[in-house]
Design a protein around this motif. Structure first.
Motif, PDB file in Angstrom:
ATOM      1  N   LYS A 153       1.705   7.980   7.146  1.00 18.71           N
ATOM      2  CA  LYS A 153       0.980   8.313   5.920  1.00 18.71           C
ATOM      3  C   LYS A 153      -0.532   8.240   6.095  1.00 18.71           C
ATOM      4  CE  LYS A 153       0.662   7.461   1.013  1.00 18.71           C
ATOM      5  NZ  LYS A 153       1.305   6.874  -0.152  1.00 18.71           N
ATOM      6  N   PHE A 154      -1.014   7.185   6.724  1.00 17.82           N
ATOM      7  CA  PHE A 154      -2.447   6.965   6.808  1.00 17.82           C
ATOM      8  C   PHE A 154      -3.050   7.380   8.142  1.00 17.82           C
ATOM      9  CE2 PHE A 154      -0.993   3.826   3.638  1.00 17.82           C
ATOM     10  CZ  PHE A 154      -1.704   4.295   2.554  1.00 17.82           C
ATOM     11  N   GLN A 206       0.828  -1.209   0.000  1.00 19.42           N
ATOM     12  CA  GLN A 206       0.000   0.000   0.000  1.00 19.42           C
ATOM     13  C   GLN A 206       0.862   1.258   0.000  1.00 19.42           C
ATOM     14  OE1 GLN A 206      -2.715  -0.225   3.281  1.00 19.42           O
ATOM     15  NE2 GLN A 206      -3.880  -1.902   2.372  1.00 19.42           N
ATOM     16  N   TYR A 223       3.642   3.633   7.567  1.00 17.30           N
ATOM     17  CA  TYR A 223       2.210   3.428   7.336  1.00 17.30           C
ATOM     18  C   TYR A 223       1.402   4.320   8.267  1.00 17.30           C
ATOM     19  CZ  TYR A 223      -2.144   0.927   6.419  1.00 17.30           C
ATOM     20  OH  TYR A 223      -3.420   0.604   6.041  1.00 17.30           O
TER      21      TYR A 223
END
Length: 76
Positions: A65-66, A31, A62
């Protein structure tokens, strides 16, 4: 499954083995747009004590970013 797909799958399997990653961490890396080669390149050498292990590095990127902790599934 074509020859290229088999090579891709073999590369991800090799990265999973060498970096000691779980299936969930592999999905997180995909992802993030990482490749198996980039994961293997970022395995810290013994003299690089400042460098995070690959699994922790993926999780921190991760989360950054998310804004979601993958284990809890809750936003930051």
């Amino acid at each position: 499954m074509g020859q290229k797909e088999k090579q891709k799958q073999a590369a991800w399997t090799e990265a999973k083995r060498r970096c000691r990653l779980s299936v969930k961490e592999i999905e997180m890396a995909k992802q993030l747009g990482m490749t198996p080669k980039s994961l293997i390149k970022n395995i810290p050498a013994p003299s690089q004590s400042w460098k995070l292990p690959v699994k922790d590095w993926i999780r921190s990127l991760y989360f950054e970013k998310f804004g979601v902790d993958e284990e809890d599934g809750l936003p930051f």
